[in-house]
Design a protein around this motif. Structure first.
Motif, PDB file in Angstrom:
ATOM      1  N   LEU A  62       0.830  -1.206   0.000  1.00  0.00           N
ATOM      2  CA  LEU A  62       0.000   0.000   0.000  1.00  0.00           C
ATOM      3  C   LEU A  62       0.866   1.257   0.000  1.00  0.00           C
ATOM      4  O   LEU A  62       0.561   2.227  -0.696  1.00  0.00           O
ATOM      5  CB  LEU A  62      -0.917   0.001   1.226  1.00  0.00           C
ATOM      6  N   LYS A  63       1.926   1.227   0.774  1.00  0.00           N
ATOM      7  CA  LYS A  63       2.788   2.409   0.856  1.00  0.00           C
ATOM      8  C   LYS A  63       3.435   2.710  -0.499  1.00  0.00           C
ATOM      9  O   LYS A  63       3.568   3.873  -0.891  1.00  0.00           O
ATOM     10  CB  LYS A  63       3.861   2.189   1.920  1.00  0.00           C
ATOM     11  N   LYS A  64       3.815   1.643  -1.218  1.00  0.00           N
ATOM     12  CA  LYS A  64       4.424   1.846  -2.529  1.00  0.00           C
ATOM     13  C   LYS A  64       3.464   2.536  -3.493  1.00  0.00           C
ATOM     14  O   LYS A  64       3.894   3.202  -4.441  1.00  0.00           O
ATOM     15  CB  LYS A  64       4.876   0.500  -3.103  1.00  0.00           C
ATOM     16  N   HIS A  65       2.171   2.352  -3.272  1.00  0.00           N
ATOM     17  CA  HIS A  65       1.161   2.964  -4.135  1.00  0.00           C
ATOM     18  C   HIS A  65       0.546   4.209  -3.485  1.00  0.00           C
ATOM     19  O   HIS A  65      -0.520   4.660  -3.899  1.00  0.00           O
ATOM     20  CB  HIS A  65       0.057   1.948  -4.444  1.00  0.00           C
ATOM     21  N   ASN A  66       1.246   4.738  -2.470  1.00  0.00           N
ATOM     22  CA  ASN A  66       0.802   5.951  -1.777  1.00  0.00           C
ATOM     23  C   ASN A  66      -0.613   5.811  -1.204  1.00  0.00           C
ATOM     24  O   ASN A  66      -1.422   6.735  -1.262  1.00  0.00           O
ATOM     25  CB  ASN A  66       0.858   7.161  -2.726  1.00  0.00           C
ATOM     26  N   LYS A  67      -0.898   4.619  -0.690  1.00  0.00           N
ATOM     27  CA  LYS A  67      -2.196   4.361  -0.075  1.00  0.00           C
ATOM     28  C   LYS A  67      -2.020   4.149   1.420  1.00  0.00           C
ATOM     29  O   LYS A  67      -0.987   3.682   1.876  1.00  0.00           O
ATOM     30  CB  LYS A  67      -2.861   3.135  -0.702  1.00  0.00           C
ATOM     31  N   SER A  68      -3.059   4.507   2.153  1.00  0.00           N
ATOM     32  CA  SER A  68      -2.999   4.375   3.614  1.00  0.00           C
ATOM     33  C   SER A  68      -3.801   3.169   4.087  1.00  0.00           C
ATOM     34  O   SER A  68      -4.607   2.602   3.346  1.00  0.00           O
ATOM     35  CB  SER A  68      -3.528   5.654   4.274  1.00  0.00           C
ATOM     36  N   LEU A  69      -3.563   2.815   5.341  1.00  0.00           N
ATOM     37  CA  LEU A  69      -4.251   1.691   5.979  1.00  0.00           C
ATOM     38  C   LEU A  69      -4.857   2.201   7.281  1.00  0.00           C
ATOM     39  O   LEU A  69      -4.145   2.653   8.174  1.00  0.00           O
ATOM     40  CB  LEU A  69      -3.261   0.557   6.272  1.00  0.00           C
ATOM     41  N   ASN A  70      -6.174   2.181   7.374  1.00  0.00           N
ATOM     42  CA  ASN A  70      -6.844   2.588   8.601  1.00  0.00           C
ATOM     43  C   ASN A  70      -6.754   1.468   9.629  1.00  0.00           C
ATOM     44  O   ASN A  70      -6.986   0.297   9.303  1.00  0.00           O
ATOM     45  CB  ASN A  70      -8.317   2.922   8.336  1.00  0.00           C
ATOM     46  N   ASN A 103       2.175   5.088   6.803  1.00  0.00           N
ATOM     47  CA  ASN A 103       0.902   5.161   6.080  1.00  0.00           C
ATOM     48  C   ASN A 103      -0.248   4.539   6.863  1.00  0.00           C
ATOM     49  O   ASN A 103      -1.370   4.458   6.365  1.00  0.00           O
ATOM     50  CB  ASN A 103       1.018   4.488   4.709  1.00  0.00           C
ATOM     51  N   SER A 111     -13.455   2.454   3.687  1.00  0.00           N
ATOM     52  CA  SER A 111     -12.841   1.125   3.600  1.00  0.00           C
ATOM     53  C   SER A 111     -13.862   0.105   3.099  1.00  0.00           C
ATOM     54  O   SER A 111     -15.059   0.218   3.381  1.00  0.00           O
ATOM     55  CB  SER A 111     -12.314   0.680   4.973  1.00  0.00           C
TER      56      SER A 111
END
Length: 320
Positions: A1-9, A44, A93
């Motif tokens: 997710l971090k590689k795709h600039n996405k976050s994890l709630n 992230n 989500s």
């Protein structure tokens, strides 16, 4: 997710009533600090700390049973889980990851289970070495630990060798007469579930229980109905069939390799989780530590809720 600039709630329940008391010195009743240590390693991750707005668990009991359509055991935790599902959907989500089966799969490895395995299989030298390693780390008397283990494990061997079904509840609020009113033994046996006294989990017992159809059916029903109710997909990576197959195929002693409890997590995730948490073997997270405090606080209203439930037609087949 971090590689795709996405976050994890990430969603964590924390006590609403801050004066909750620890029941044991190693219990952790508020895991905020631990969560933030993990967040510090993964920028992230967006943490959310929820309290179910201080509501007591009885307020949502009828609603939770209507969701599930069957009696539920985790009535204390379910309202908080429902709050997490609702919040996750509001945050955009579509999948919730949980780890409810982790203690049975990748995080299995309570030290007594593995030491009992070595002792029962007459691997006495390895048993002594691993017990020594464990005792040194937790700063316990090795002599006393050895003596206690031998007595405990011989007792456990007798239980496994001469086992007759006995179900003893640890629920202080459940009347013993319920075992007279219902054939509990046959109901559990029909489901393929046996309960032993408080003894270490043997290798055979572990492999048998990790794939119990009755237990997996209940978890599947929970995830399906809760997911449909809240419009979200519940996914437990620790229950993935590949994880279960892995845990069923490895030598049992690896779960606490060389005396390190939960070795698969502690030894193999040091680049993923804070080392300080992994190396602290004696910490135990205590979920919903303030649930009794909230019921006591609301006791006048709680009594009315209980009375309404007892008189509810939707509960009439579930209440004794």
């Amino acid at each position: 997710l971090k590689k795709h600039n996405k976050s994890l709630n990430a969603y964590t329940y924390v006590p609403y009533m801050k004066n909750s008391q620890k029941t044991q010195k190693n219990d952790v009743i508020d895991e905020t600090e631990d969560v933030m240590k993990i967040v510090s390693m993964h920028q992230n991750i967006i943490p959310h700390f929820l309290t179910n707005e201080g509501r007591n668990c009885l307020e949502d009991l009828e609603k939770c049973v209507k969701y599930m359509e069957i009696p539920v055991k985790a009535f204390v935790n379910m309202p908080n889980l429902c709050e997490i599902y609702r919040k996750a959907v509001c945050d955009g989500s579509s999948v919730i990851l949980s780890g409810q089966m982790g203690n049975s799969t990748i995080s299995h490895g309570y030290i007594d289970d593995i030491l009992y395995h070595l002792f029962s299989n007459k691997k006495y030298l390895k048993f002594a070495c691993w017990l020594n390693n464990y005792s040194k780390t937790v700063k316990e008397s090795r002599k006393q630990a050895l003596s206690g283990c031998i007595r405990y494990f011989k007792y456990a061997q007798d239980i496994y060798a001469n086992h007759e079904f006995a179900y003893k509840s640890d629920n202080l609020y459940l009347s013993d007469k319920i075992y007279e009113n219902y054939n509990m033994k046959q109901r559990y046996l029909d489901g393929g579930i046996e309960f032993t006294e408080s003894v270490p989990t043997s290798e055979e017992f572990y492999h048998d229980n990790i794939i119990k159809p009755a237990m997996l059916a209940y978890l599947g029903e929970f995830e399906t109905k809760m997911g449909l109710t809240h419009h979200i997909l519940l996914r437990d990576p620790t229950k993935d069939i590949r994880v279960i197959e892995f845990c069923n195929s490895i030598p049992y002693e690896y779960f606490a390799y060389k005396g390190t409890p939960r070795w698969f997590v502690r030894a193999n995730m040091r680049d993923v989780l804070p080392v300080g948490l992994l190396d602290d073997w004696m910490r135990y997270g205590l979920q919903n530590s303030d649930y009794v405090n909230r019921i006591f606080r609301d006791w006048d209203n709680a009594k009315k809720i209980i009375a309404d439930i007892l008189n509810s037609r939707s509960f009439e087949n579930m209440i004794d």
